[in-house]
Write an enzyme that holds these catalytic residues in place. Sequence first.
Site: not given
Length: 282
Positions: A37, A155, A187
């Site tokens: 992230h 996605q 993840s």
Amino acid sequence: MQTLNDVATLRETLAEHRRAGRTIGLVPTMGNLHAGHLALVAEARRRADVVVATIFVNPMQFGPNEDLDAYPRTLADDQAHLEAAGCDLLFAPDVATVYPRGLDAQTRVSVPEVSEGLCGGDRPGHFDGVATVVTMLFNLVQPDLACFGEKDYQQLAVIRRLVADLHLPLEIVGVPIERAEDGLALSSRNGYLDTAQRAVAPELYRTLCALREALEGGEPIDDSLTRGLERLREAGFVPDYLELRAADLGPVDDTTRDAVLLTAARLGPTRLIDNLSLTLPR
């Protein structure tokens, strides 16, 4: 870094930045942040004047037997990580703010074709939930660009398609997968793995690497995929799928050169996904 929870304040704050001529980069997340992230935040920081991250555990993209209630909520830690990474604004709404009339009455966005099969086949309705909330965030933030990880390859394809189909005026930036030293794709769900499972988990990536070498060397596709599934099962995985697709997620044919291996497999209760791009021989 500002943390905002309501739509009106978010819009007012971002309107000030637009009036000043600043570009806005968006990083949508569900929180429980890791280095993957933060790589998205770093990429947005390089490309935009103002970086907006969102944290929202979206109930619409979870199936009835999935881990919505168990999904880690770590807001205080996430805020610290985002601020250290150079994020300017965090939007962290609650469910009532995003879906004030509830999920059953919510308008939904559905993206055909690229959302079908793969994770879309194993998780019915999942990509409708993703497409709906991402479209909503694009409308709320109105960014110049948005960064998404390539780990969630399908996605990313869904989001690129909805932006193209709805003529949304923003750039979608795909950011390469961040991996642990042993190759496991980072993840939030890796935290569900126990010690023994965590030792096995990198075999998912190693299997993809072995298949890429075989396919680029000219091994028949069906033979490679069969061998890959056997290898995963022998390691202790329960594969949901292992497929070779064209880079745009269409079917592979004799003219395909740019392709991608995609897999999802369960290790105990934890569902892991990964992918690897490759070039098929002529």
